[in-house]
Design a protein around this motif. Structure first.
Motif, mmCIF file in Angstrom:
data_model
loop_
_atom_site.group_PDB
_atom_site.id
_atom_site.type_symbol
_atom_site.label_atom_id
_atom_site.label_comp_id
_atom_site.label_asym_id
_atom_site.label_seq_id
_atom_site.Cartn_x
_atom_site.Cartn_y
_atom_site.Cartn_z
ATOM 1 N N MET A 1 -4.400 17.301 5.639
ATOM 2 C CA MET A 1 -3.415 16.437 5.026
ATOM 3 C C MET A 1 -4.121 15.264 4.355
ATOM 4 N N LYS A 2 -3.558 14.829 3.253
ATOM 5 C CA LYS A 2 -4.121 13.709 2.491
ATOM 6 C C LYS A 2 -3.146 12.540 2.495
ATOM 7 N N ILE A 3 -3.705 11.341 2.340
ATOM 8 C CA ILE A 3 -2.905 10.138 2.136
ATOM 9 C C ILE A 3 -3.343 9.541 0.805
ATOM 10 N N HIS A 4 -2.390 9.091 0.015
ATOM 11 C CA HIS A 4 -2.701 8.468 -1.268
ATOM 12 C C HIS A 4 -2.796 6.964 -1.040
ATOM 13 N N LEU A 5 -3.939 6.397 -1.322
ATOM 14 C CA LEU A 5 -4.166 4.966 -1.142
ATOM 15 C C LEU A 5 -4.121 4.265 -2.488
ATOM 16 N N ILE A 6 -3.324 3.214 -2.565
ATOM 17 C CA ILE A 6 -3.314 2.316 -3.720
ATOM 18 C C ILE A 6 -3.771 0.961 -3.189
ATOM 19 N N TYR A 7 -4.970 0.570 -3.579
ATOM 20 C CA TYR A 7 -5.571 -0.668 -3.089
ATOM 21 C C TYR A 7 -5.652 -1.630 -4.270
ATOM 22 N N ARG A 8 -4.809 -2.661 -4.220
ATOM 23 C CA ARG A 8 -4.729 -3.627 -5.322
ATOM 24 C C ARG A 8 -5.580 -4.853 -5.025
ATOM 25 N N ARG A 9 -6.203 -5.346 -6.075
ATOM 26 C CA ARG A 9 -6.995 -6.567 -5.969
ATOM 27 C C ARG A 9 -6.578 -7.489 -7.110
ATOM 28 N N ILE A 10 -6.168 -8.683 -6.774
ATOM 29 C CA ILE A 10 -5.746 -9.676 -7.764
ATOM 30 C C ILE A 10 -6.931 -9.980 -8.674
ATOM 31 N N PRO A 11 -6.784 -10.120 -9.999
ATOM 32 C CA PRO A 11 -5.517 -10.149 -10.714
ATOM 33 C C PRO A 11 -4.986 -8.768 -11.094
ATOM 34 N N ASN A 12 -5.865 -7.797 -11.424
ATOM 35 C CA ASN A 12 -5.315 -6.525 -11.897
ATOM 36 C C ASN A 12 -6.209 -5.319 -11.622
ATOM 37 N N ARG A 13 -7.043 -5.397 -10.587
ATOM 38 C CA ARG A 13 -7.868 -4.236 -10.229
ATOM 39 C C ARG A 13 -7.084 -3.333 -9.292
ATOM 40 N N ILE A 14 -7.135 -2.044 -9.564
ATOM 41 C CA ILE A 14 -6.448 -1.083 -8.709
ATOM 42 C C ILE A 14 -7.389 0.074 -8.410
ATOM 43 N N LEU A 15 -7.561 0.354 -7.133
ATOM 44 C CA LEU A 15 -8.321 1.519 -6.690
ATOM 45 C C LEU A 15 -7.306 2.513 -6.146
ATOM 46 N N GLU A 16 -7.341 3.728 -6.667
ATOM 47 C CA GLU A 16 -6.460 4.779 -6.151
ATOM 48 C C GLU A 16 -7.312 5.971 -5.779
ATOM 49 N N ARG A 17 -6.990 6.542 -4.622
ATOM 50 C CA ARG A 17 -7.702 7.741 -4.197
ATOM 51 C C ARG A 17 -6.883 8.474 -3.144
ATOM 52 N N ASP A 18 -7.238 9.715 -2.918
ATOM 53 C CA ASP A 18 -6.618 10.534 -1.883
ATOM 54 C C ASP A 18 -7.649 10.766 -0.789
ATOM 55 N N ASP A 19 -7.292 10.359 0.425
ATOM 56 C CA ASP A 19 -8.220 10.450 1.549
ATOM 57 C C ASP A 19 -7.699 11.415 2.608
ATOM 58 N N ASP A 20 -8.635 11.967 3.381
ATOM 59 C CA ASP A 20 -8.293 12.876 4.470
ATOM 60 C C ASP A 20 -7.711 12.102 5.644
ATOM 61 N N VAL A 21 -6.536 12.520 6.089
ATOM 62 C CA VAL A 21 -5.894 11.871 7.238
ATOM 63 C C VAL A 21 -6.509 12.412 8.523
ATOM 64 N N VAL A 22 -6.911 11.500 9.376
ATOM 65 C CA VAL A 22 -7.437 11.852 10.694
ATOM 66 C C VAL A 22 -6.281 11.857 11.694
ATOM 67 N N ALA A 23 -5.392 10.858 11.572
ATOM 68 C CA ALA A 23 -4.209 10.779 12.432
ATOM 69 C C ALA A 23 -3.142 9.959 11.724
ATOM 70 N N ASP A 24 -1.905 10.417 11.836
ATOM 71 C CA ASP A 24 -0.759 9.689 11.290
ATOM 72 C C ASP A 24 0.125 9.310 12.465
ATOM 73 N N LEU A 25 0.040 8.053 12.852
ATOM 74 C CA LEU A 25 0.794 7.564 13.999
ATOM 75 C C LEU A 25 2.041 6.793 13.560
ATOM 76 N N GLY A 26 2.433 6.973 12.320
ATOM 77 C CA GLY A 26 3.614 6.288 11.805
ATOM 78 C C GLY A 26 3.288 4.900 11.302
ATOM 79 N N GLU A 27 3.151 3.954 12.209
ATOM 80 C CA GLU A 27 2.844 2.572 11.836
ATOM 81 C C GLU A 27 1.339 2.336 11.653
#
Length: 162
Positions: A1-27
Motif C-alpha cells: 500500500m502507498k500513501i501520497h505525501l504532500i509536503y508544503r514549505r512556505i512560500p511555495n515549495r511543494i514536495l509530492e511523492r508516494d511512499d510505502d506504508v509500513v503501518a496505518d494506525l488511523g491517526e
C-alpha cells in the motif's frame, strides 16, 4: 500500500511523492522513504546525520504540529530522529498533507537534541514570508518538543515500536 505525501514549505515549495506504508494506525501513518535530491549532506554539531541514499521511517501524526523521522544510513545504522515543526498534518483518504514551519530538531541516539534552521525562520519573518504569530507558533511548538524530550515524554511510544 502507498500513501501520497504532500509536503508544503512556505512560500511555495511543494514536495509530492508516494511512499510505502509500513503501518496505518488511523491517526498515525508510518511510511518508508529514501532521502534524495539533497544538495549537501546535513551535519549536526559537526556530524553528518543525513545524506542522499539514507532511509527514513517517518511517522505522520494526524492533527499534530510535528512529524518524526527515524533516520538510517546505508548499512541500516540508526543515525537519530529528525523532527519537523509543522503548522498542520492533515489526512484525506490515502493523502497526507503537511505544512513545514522551517524549524527542525535532530535527536542523536544518545539523546542530545539540537534545534535547527532558526536562521531560515528568522529570514522568513524578516522578508514578510510569515507573520509574527506564525514565527511565535513555530518556536512554541519547538520549545514544547524540546521540553518533552527532556522529560522523556517525546517521541510518542509508537516511534520505538517500528
Amino acid at each position: 500500500m502507498k500513501i501520497h505525501l504532500i509536503y508544503r514549505r512556505i512560500p511555495n515549495r511543494i514536495l509530492e511523492r508516494d511512499d510505502d506504508v509500513v503501518a496505518d494506525l488511523g491517526e498515525v501513518v508510518i511510511a518508508k522513504s529514501r532521502f534524495e535530491g539533497m544538495l549537501v549532506p546535513l551535519k549536526v554539531n559537526g556530524v553528518e546525520v543525513i545524506r542522499n541514499g539514507y532511509t527514513m521511517l517517518y511517522f505522520a501524526f494526524i492533527g499534530e504540529n510535528y512529524d518524526v523521522l527515524k533516520v538510517y544510513d546505508e548499512n541500516g545504522e540508526f543515525k537519530g530522529l529528525y523532527v519537523d515543526v509543522l503548522a498542520y498534518t492533515k489526512r484525506e483518504g490515502n493523502t497526507i498533507e503537511m505544512l513545514d514551519l522551517f524549524l527542525d530538531i535532530f535527536v542523536f541516539p544518545d539523546g542530545r537534541a539540537f534545534l535547527l534552521d532558526e536562521d531560515e525562520l528568522e529570514m522568513a519573518l524578516n522578508y514578510g514570508v510569515i507573520d509574527r504569530d506564525t514565527f511565535d507558533f513555530a518556536y512554541s511548538v519547538a520549545r514544547e518538543i524540546l521540553e518533552r524530550l527532556k522529560r522523556g515524554e517525546f517521541p510518542p511510544e509508537v516511534v520505538w515500536k517500528y
